[in-house]
Design a protein around this motif. Structure first.
Motif, short mmCIF file in Angstrom:
data_model
loop_
_atom_site.label_atom_id
_atom_site.label_comp_id
_atom_site.label_asym_id
_atom_site.label_seq_id
_atom_site.Cartn_x
_atom_site.Cartn_y
_atom_site.Cartn_z
N SER A 19 0.81 -1.22 0.00
CA SER A 19 0.00 0.00 0.00
C SER A 19 0.85 1.27 0.00
N GLN A 20 2.15 1.13 0.21
CA GLN A 20 3.03 2.29 0.29
C GLN A 20 3.82 2.52 -0.99
N VAL A 21 3.69 1.66 -1.98
CA VAL A 21 4.44 1.79 -3.22
C VAL A 21 3.73 2.76 -4.15
N ARG A 22 4.46 3.77 -4.64
CA ARG A 22 3.93 4.71 -5.62
C ARG A 22 4.84 4.68 -6.84
N VAL A 23 4.26 4.75 -8.01
CA VAL A 23 5.02 4.72 -9.25
C VAL A 23 5.04 6.11 -9.86
N VAL A 24 6.23 6.59 -10.20
CA VAL A 24 6.41 7.83 -10.94
C VAL A 24 7.43 7.56 -12.05
N VAL A 25 7.34 8.34 -13.10
CA VAL A 25 8.26 8.21 -14.23
C VAL A 25 9.27 9.35 -14.14
N HIS A 26 10.53 9.01 -14.33
CA HIS A 26 11.61 9.99 -14.35
C HIS A 26 12.23 9.97 -15.74
N PRO A 27 11.85 10.90 -16.62
CA PRO A 27 12.28 10.86 -18.03
C PRO A 27 13.80 10.89 -18.24
N GLN A 28 14.56 11.53 -17.34
CA GLN A 28 16.01 11.60 -17.54
C GLN A 28 16.71 10.28 -17.26
N SER A 33 15.85 4.63 -8.22
CA SER A 33 14.90 4.28 -7.16
C SER A 33 14.88 5.40 -6.12
N LEU A 34 13.76 5.48 -5.42
CA LEU A 34 13.59 6.45 -4.33
C LEU A 34 12.95 5.72 -3.16
N VAL A 35 13.41 6.03 -1.96
CA VAL A 35 12.80 5.48 -0.75
C VAL A 35 12.51 6.64 0.17
N GLU A 36 11.25 6.77 0.58
CA GLU A 36 10.88 7.82 1.52
C GLU A 36 10.78 7.23 2.92
N PHE A 37 11.43 7.87 3.87
CA PHE A 37 11.44 7.39 5.25
C PHE A 37 10.34 8.06 6.06
N VAL A 38 10.09 7.55 7.25
CA VAL A 38 8.99 8.05 8.08
C VAL A 38 9.17 9.51 8.46
N ASP A 39 10.41 10.01 8.45
CA ASP A 39 10.64 11.42 8.79
C ASP A 39 10.46 12.34 7.59
N GLY A 40 10.09 11.79 6.42
CA GLY A 40 9.85 12.58 5.23
C GLY A 40 11.06 12.75 4.33
N SER A 41 12.25 12.33 4.79
CA SER A 41 13.43 12.42 3.93
C SER A 41 13.38 11.32 2.87
N ASP A 80 13.05 15.62 -13.22
CA ASP A 80 11.61 15.70 -13.48
C ASP A 80 10.96 14.37 -13.12
N PHE A 81 9.76 14.45 -12.59
CA PHE A 81 8.97 13.26 -12.27
C PHE A 81 7.55 13.51 -12.73
N GLU A 82 6.90 12.47 -13.22
CA GLU A 82 5.52 12.59 -13.69
C GLU A 82 4.79 11.27 -13.46
N PRO A 83 3.49 11.29 -13.42
CA PRO A 83 2.74 10.03 -13.27
C PRO A 83 2.91 9.18 -14.51
N PRO A 84 2.78 7.87 -14.37
CA PRO A 84 2.92 7.01 -15.56
C PRO A 84 1.77 7.23 -16.54
N ASP A 85 2.07 7.10 -17.81
CA ASP A 85 1.06 7.19 -18.87
C ASP A 85 0.44 5.80 -18.99
N LEU A 86 -0.75 5.63 -18.46
CA LEU A 86 -1.38 4.31 -18.40
C LEU A 86 -1.81 3.80 -19.78
#
Length: 95
Positions: A19-28, A33-41, A80-86
């Motif tokens: 439930s915590q996995v989010r997908v974003v596209v990074h064109p460059q 990969s990105l991991v967000e921690f509980v402190d927001g970093s 740059d980050f954007e939502p995936p083109d479904l």
């Protein structure tokens, strides 16, 4: 784009994190990969736009073998980050 769906489906297969996995596209393609921690970093794996390095890291884990691939951080101008083109990547809709 299917490789993005496959990369994100691995952590999504872990019930606790699904439930915590989010997908974003990074064109460059410099952020692998990105991991967000509980402190927001956020911790990012940034490297050359070559999948050999993340694959090497995945296959050799927990070791970090030397690589001849280098990344010029000074050449990085923006991220740059954007939502995936479904429509272009329907596999991302199942994540």
């Amino acid at each position: 784009m299917l490789n993005k769906a496959l990369k994100s489906s691995r952590p999504a297969s872990l019930r606790r994190a699904a439930s915590q996995v989010r997908v974003v596209v990074h064109p460059q393609s410099t952020v692998h990969s990105l991991v967000e921690f509980v402190d927001g970093s956020i911790l990012a794996q940034i490297s050359v736009t070559d999948m050999r390095l993340p694959i090497l890291y995945a296959l050799a884990w927990p070791e970090r073998p030397a690589s001849t691939l280098t990344f010029d951080l000074a050449a990085l101008r923006h991220l740059d980050f954007e939502p995936p083109d479904l429509e272009r990547s329907p596999a991302s809709a199942s994540l």
